[in-house]
Write a protein that holds these residues in place. Structure first.
Motif, PDB file in Angstrom:
ATOM      1  N   GLY A 285       0.807  -1.212   0.000  1.00 43.28           N
ATOM      2  CA  GLY A 285       0.000   0.000   0.000  1.00 43.28           C
ATOM      3  C   GLY A 285       0.840   1.263   0.000  1.00 43.28           C
ATOM      4  N   VAL A 286       0.161   2.394   0.106  1.00 44.37           N
ATOM      5  CA  VAL A 286       0.808   3.708   0.071  1.00 44.37           C
ATOM      6  C   VAL A 286       1.833   3.833   1.194  1.00 44.37           C
ATOM      7  N   MET A 287       3.005   4.385   0.874  1.00 42.12           N
ATOM      8  CA  MET A 287       3.996   4.663   1.912  1.00 42.12           C
ATOM      9  C   MET A 287       3.634   5.957   2.619  1.00 42.12           C
ATOM     10  N   LEU A 288       3.713   5.966   3.951  1.00 47.54           N
ATOM     11  CA  LEU A 288       3.360   7.134   4.737  1.00 47.54           C
ATOM     12  C   LEU A 288       4.483   8.160   4.706  1.00 47.54           C
ATOM     13  N   GLU A 289       4.075   9.447   4.651  1.00 44.61           N
ATOM     14  CA  GLU A 289       5.031  10.543   4.634  1.00 44.61           C
ATOM     15  C   GLU A 289       4.621  11.583   5.670  1.00 44.61           C
ATOM     16  N   GLU A 290       5.603  12.294   6.193  1.00 44.41           N
ATOM     17  CA  GLU A 290       5.332  13.382   7.124  1.00 44.41           C
ATOM     18  C   GLU A 290       4.362  14.366   6.475  1.00 44.41           C
ATOM     19  N   GLY A 291       3.338  14.755   7.230  1.00 44.38           N
ATOM     20  CA  GLY A 291       2.361  15.707   6.729  1.00 44.38           C
ATOM     21  C   GLY A 291       1.048  15.098   6.291  1.00 44.38           C
ATOM     22  N   MET A 292       0.984  13.773   6.149  1.00 43.27           N
ATOM     23  CA  MET A 292      -0.296  13.146   5.834  1.00 43.27           C
ATOM     24  C   MET A 292      -1.226  13.243   7.043  1.00 43.27           C
ATOM     25  N   ILE A 293      -2.502  13.459   6.784  1.00 49.69           N
ATOM     26  CA  ILE A 293      -3.526  13.480   7.825  1.00 49.69           C
ATOM     27  C   ILE A 293      -4.660  12.569   7.379  1.00 49.69           C
ATOM     28  N   PHE A 294      -5.059  11.649   8.268  1.00 50.82           N
ATOM     29  CA  PHE A 294      -6.111  10.703   7.910  1.00 50.82           C
ATOM     30  C   PHE A 294      -6.758  10.131   9.162  1.00 50.82           C
ATOM     31  N   THR A 295      -7.803   9.360   8.961  1.00 53.07           N
ATOM     32  CA  THR A 295      -8.479   8.692  10.077  1.00 53.07           C
ATOM     33  C   THR A 295      -8.107   7.220  10.114  1.00 53.07           C
ATOM     34  N   VAL A 296      -8.117   6.670  11.319  1.00 54.46           N
ATOM     35  CA  VAL A 296      -8.038   5.219  11.531  1.00 54.46           C
ATOM     36  C   VAL A 296      -9.310   4.860  12.284  1.00 54.46           C
ATOM     37  N   GLU A 297     -10.151   3.994  11.712  1.00 49.64           N
ATOM     38  CA  GLU A 297     -11.503   3.789  12.262  1.00 49.64           C
ATOM     39  C   GLU A 297     -12.026   2.379  12.044  1.00 49.64           C
ATOM     40  N   PRO A 298     -11.366   1.385  12.621  1.00 53.09           N
ATOM     41  CA  PRO A 298     -11.783   0.002  12.375  1.00 53.09           C
ATOM     42  C   PRO A 298     -13.170  -0.306  12.917  1.00 53.09           C
ATOM     43  N   MET A 299     -13.896  -1.097  12.137  1.00 53.52           N
ATOM     44  CA  MET A 299     -15.172  -1.674  12.565  1.00 53.52           C
ATOM     45  C   MET A 299     -14.933  -3.162  12.794  1.00 53.52           C
ATOM     46  N   ILE A 300     -15.191  -3.621  14.009  1.00 56.32           N
ATOM     47  CA  ILE A 300     -14.889  -5.000  14.402  1.00 56.32           C
ATOM     48  C   ILE A 300     -16.186  -5.690  14.818  1.00 56.32           C
ATOM     49  N   ASN A 301     -16.399  -6.893  14.304  1.00 58.25           N
ATOM     50  CA  ASN A 301     -17.610  -7.656  14.609  1.00 58.25           C
ATOM     51  C   ASN A 301     -17.297  -8.848  15.503  1.00 58.25           C
ATOM     52  N   LEU A 302     -18.267  -9.199  16.344  1.00 58.67           N
ATOM     53  CA  LEU A 302     -18.134 -10.427  17.134  1.00 58.67           C
ATOM     54  C   LEU A 302     -18.310 -11.661  16.263  1.00 58.67           C
ATOM     55  N   GLY A 303     -19.095 -11.516  15.214  1.00 54.91           N
ATOM     56  CA  GLY A 303     -19.324 -12.631  14.309  1.00 54.91           C
ATOM     57  C   GLY A 303     -18.505 -12.505  13.045  1.00 54.91           C
ATOM     58  N   LYS A 304     -19.134 -12.775  11.923  1.00 56.15           N
ATOM     59  CA  LYS A 304     -18.447 -12.713  10.635  1.00 56.15           C
ATOM     60  C   LYS A 304     -18.338 -11.259  10.148  1.00 56.15           C
ATOM     61  N   PRO A 305     -17.437 -10.994   9.200  1.00 57.12           N
ATOM     62  CA  PRO A 305     -17.194  -9.613   8.792  1.00 57.12           C
ATOM     63  C   PRO A 305     -18.213  -9.040   7.815  1.00 57.12           C
ATOM     64  N   HIS A 306     -19.122  -9.853   7.316  1.00 59.48           N
ATOM     65  CA  HIS A 306     -19.983  -9.432   6.225  1.00 59.48           C
ATOM     66  C   HIS A 306     -21.064  -8.454   6.699  1.00 59.48           C
ATOM     67  N   VAL A 307     -21.360  -7.463   5.841  1.00 63.75           N
ATOM     68  CA  VAL A 307     -22.365  -6.466   6.169  1.00 63.75           C
ATOM     69  C   VAL A 307     -23.390  -6.385   5.042  1.00 63.75           C
ATOM     70  N   LYS A 308     -24.519  -5.776   5.349  1.00 64.51           N
ATOM     71  CA  LYS A 308     -25.503  -5.462   4.309  1.00 64.51           C
ATOM     72  C   LYS A 308     -26.038  -4.058   4.566  1.00 64.51           C
ATOM     73  N   MET A 309     -26.497  -3.422   3.514  1.00 64.89           N
ATOM     74  CA  MET A 309     -27.043  -2.074   3.599  1.00 64.89           C
ATOM     75  C   MET A 309     -28.550  -2.141   3.745  1.00 64.89           C
ATOM     76  N   LEU A 310     -29.094  -1.287   4.610  1.00 61.08           N
ATOM     77  CA  LEU A 310     -30.544  -1.202   4.749  1.00 61.08           C
ATOM     78  C   LEU A 310     -31.121  -0.322   3.642  1.00 61.08           C
ATOM     79  N   SER A 311     -32.432  -0.332   3.537  1.00 59.29           N
ATOM     80  CA  SER A 311     -33.097   0.365   2.433  1.00 59.29           C
ATOM     81  C   SER A 311     -32.957   1.874   2.494  1.00 59.29           C
ATOM     82  N   ASP A 312     -32.539   2.421   3.663  1.00 58.38           N
ATOM     83  CA  ASP A 312     -32.368   3.871   3.742  1.00 58.38           C
ATOM     84  C   ASP A 312     -31.140   4.345   2.969  1.00 58.38           C
ATOM     85  N   GLY A 313     -30.317   3.409   2.516  1.00 55.85           N
ATOM     86  CA  GLY A 313     -29.151   3.759   1.720  1.00 55.85           C
ATOM     87  C   GLY A 313     -27.939   4.194   2.515  1.00 55.85           C
TER      88      GLY A 313
END
Length: 277
Positions: A205-233
């Protein structure tokens, strides 16, 4: 657009789509990040049985207005709320509404505030009264996974190092990492390059450089990793209805490592949390 559109000093990384920010930008992001963190601190006093997710959202809107800020999600791509409130098996982007919190719920509140044009973006987990031990454990694992990912950030590291650190820990704890959503560049722009995957291979992946700004925001499940979207979009839920948790920090790559802009002034950004009376 070019780097000058986003405030000085800004330059471009080796990947020309990724902006590198200087000291003035880092100072602005500290202010935006800390304002977001204060809002999340104050939400801790609201989360208790009988409270609606809509009332939490209204609090954040009022907080932003009182502090000269704007909720970034409000009217973003048609989204009409100031926060995302994700309960129990909701992975992310839950829409605030009349749902009343009940004893045993776990809740993620995701807040992004724009202050002087800069985006502070963070989310935390909250417990509603006494929750089952499995829910507490999921929250602990998710926070630790995020912090392990943040700990490897430094110039010369790669995005894959972040994802690998998160994935190895979460899976060793018999949890799973959601693949459908990722962290992202942030600053003057709400969602920017680079994408930060929460799984991966060291050195890729991308090599990190001084000055980059980003988020780290893992979503962790107790079960399997699969998700689905509800009808609200917007709302994403676990396919197997297992519990899901998420934490998020906004960080900047420094000359020697990483700076976290969204730490709680009260120390509420990590378990255990105060319980509202």
């Amino acid at each position: 657009m070019n780097g000058s559109d986003y405030g000085a000093p800004v330059r471009l990384a080796q990947d020309s789509k990724i902006r590198l920010y200087g000291p003035e930008a880092f100072a602005a992001m500290r202010k935006a990040g800390q304002l977001c963190a204060v809002a999340l601190d104050q939400i801790a006093d609201l989360v208790k049985p009988g409270v609606t997710t809509e009332s939490i959202d209204q609090f954040v809107f009022n907080f932003a207005m009182d502090h000269g800020a704007v909720p970034a999600t409000l009217n973003y791509r048609g989204y009409t709320k100031s926060t995302c409130t994700s309960l129990n098996h909701v992975v992310c982007h839950g829409i605030p509404g009349p749902r009343v919190l009940i004893e045993g719920d776990i809740l993620n509140v995701d807040v992004t505030l724009i202050l002087d044009g800069w985006h502070g973006d963070s989310s935390r987990m909250y417990t509603v009264g006494k929750v089952p031990r499995k829910a507490e454990r999921l929250i602990e694992v998710t926070h630790e996974a995020m912090m392990r990912g943040i700990a490897v950030i430094k110039p010369g590291a790669h995005v894959g190092d972040i994802g690998h650190a998160i994935q190895v820990f979460a899976e060793a704890e018999r949890c799973s990492v959601v693949r459908d959503f990722c962290g992202h560049g942030v600053g003057r722009v709400f969602h920017d390059k680079p994408n930060i995957l929460h799984y991966g291979v060291p050195g890729e992946g991308v090599m990190l450089e001084e000055g980059m700004i980003f988020t780290v925001e893992p979503m962790i499940n107790l079960g399997k990793p699969h998700v689905k979207m509800l009808s609200d979009g917007w709302t994403a839920v676990t396919r197997d209805r297992s519990l899901s948790a998420q934490f998020e920090h906004t960080v900047g790559v420094t000359a020697t490592g990483v700076e976290v802009f969204t730490y709680s002034p009260k120390g509420y950004h990590q378990p255990p949390y105060p319980v509202a009376q």
